[in-house]
Design an enzyme around this catalytic site. Structure first.
Site, PDB file in Angstrom:
ATOM      1  N   SER A  55       0.882  -1.116   0.008  1.00 31.20           N
ATOM      2  CA  SER A  55      -0.265  -0.019  -0.251  1.00 31.20           C
ATOM      3  C   SER A  55       0.955   1.151   0.050  1.00 31.20           C
ATOM      4  CB  SER A  55      -0.833  -0.022   1.394  1.00 31.20           C
ATOM      5  OG  SER A  55      -1.411   1.277   1.357  1.00 31.20           O
TER       6      SER A  55
ATOM      7  N   TYR B  74      -1.527  -0.953  10.037  1.00 28.91           N
ATOM      8  CA  TYR B  74      -1.636  -1.075   8.916  1.00 28.91           C
ATOM      9  C   TYR B  74      -0.475  -0.768   8.053  1.00 28.91           C
ATOM     10  CZ  TYR B  74      -4.010  -1.374   3.951  1.00 28.91           C
ATOM     11  OH  TYR B  74      -4.207  -1.434   2.576  1.00 28.91           O
ATOM     12  N   ALA B  75       0.176   0.272   8.385  1.00 29.32           N
ATOM     13  CA  ALA B  75       1.263   0.834   7.807  1.00 29.32           C
ATOM     14  C   ALA B  75       2.503  -0.117   8.051  1.00 29.32           C
ATOM     15  CB  ALA B  75       1.595   2.023   8.346  1.00 29.32           C
ATOM     16  N   ALA B  76       2.584  -0.666   9.310  1.00 32.33           N
ATOM     17  CA  ALA B  76       3.720  -1.420   9.616  1.00 32.33           C
ATOM     18  C   ALA B  76       3.492  -2.817   8.975  1.00 32.33           C
ATOM     19  CB  ALA B  76       3.518  -1.838  11.045  1.00 32.33           C
TER      20      ALA B  76
ATOM     21  N   LYS C 285       2.145  -3.275   5.895  1.00 35.86           N
ATOM     22  CA  LYS C 285       2.370  -2.823   4.493  1.00 35.86           C
ATOM     23  C   LYS C 285       3.913  -2.525   4.221  1.00 35.86           C
ATOM     24  CE  LYS C 285      -1.622  -4.140   2.903  1.00 35.86           C
ATOM     25  NZ  LYS C 285      -1.859  -5.278   2.338  1.00 35.86           N
TER      26      LYS C 285
END
Length: 239
Positions: free
Chosen positions: A132, A145-147, A149
């Protein structure tokens, strides 16, 4: 027919981006197994639904064994299954953190740990991990979520080295979509969607089909010399 006689597995393939990838692969001649916890939202020739929880390692092994027993190989794996449970870091619960890590990161590992070595043994294959834009730039309220992706990108580069180290033509790449009009975004107020669109150089949101076209390219021999890369499909997003 760019994928004729190929066997492809697409996780999270029941709807959204996964659905469009599965349909694109099937139209190019692949036999596609769309693995998902949910019911199939469509019917497409040569796309076969399979109920799978990617967080279940034993379930993934059983799924892998069944596909190999039936088809003898897996040529393409798309790790697309993913969830969000957003919250500011100070308010994020253990459940929110663990759920996203388990699906988006461990789930990618659970299936690839079996498929990658099989591709290495058969001498070829293409693994496509769906990351992402958030994995590249981060985003407020999406630490979990960032971790995951960002982690997917790390796995991509590692597996590109691991599975080709003995000369096998196994390619591993990632796609990092931006804001794409899936069911999740359809619940977002229009004024927010307009704001997201203004963040892009093209001034619009993406469509799942546009991500599917990149996946098709990476799965095919057209991308035969591309591996270990992350391709952004975000309309020129500026964060």
């Amino acid at each position: 027919m760019k994928l004729e006689n190929k066997v492809a597995v697409v996780t999270g393939g029941a709807k959204g981006i996964g659905m469009e990838i599965a349909k694109a692969f099937a139209k190019e001649g692949a036999i596609v197994i769309a693995a998902d916890m949910g019911d199939m939202a469509y019917e497409e020739k040569n796309v076969h639904g399979y109920k799978l929880n990617v967080t279940d390692s034993e379930g993934c092994k059983a799924f892998f064994d069944e596909i190999i027993s039936k088809f003898g190989k897996i040529d393409i794996l798309v790790n697309n299954a993913g969830i969000t449970k957003d919250a500011m870091t100070r308010k994020m619960t253990d459940e929110q953190w663990d759920a996203v890590i388990n699906v988006n990161l461990k789930g990618v590992f659970n299936l690839t740990r079996y498929v990658g070595p099989k591709m290495e043994a058969q001498g070829s294959g293409s693994i496509i991990n769906i990351s992402s834009v958030v994995g590249l730039f981060g985003n407020i309220g999406q630490a979990n979520y960032a971790a995951t992706k960002a982690g997917v990108i790390g796995l991509t580069m590692t597996w590109a080295k691991e599975f080709a180290r003995k000369g096998a033509q196994v390619r591993v790449n990632a796609i990092a979509p931006g804001y794409v009009m899936t069911d999740i975004l359809k619940t977002v107020p229009q004024e927010l969607l307009d704001g997201f669109a203004k963040l892009t150089m093209l001034g619009r949101l993406g469509q799942p089909e546009e991500v599917a076209k990149v996946a098709l390219f990476l799965a095919s021999d057209d991308a035969s010399y591309i591996t270990g890369q992350t391709i952004s499909v975000n309309g020129g997003m500026r964060l």
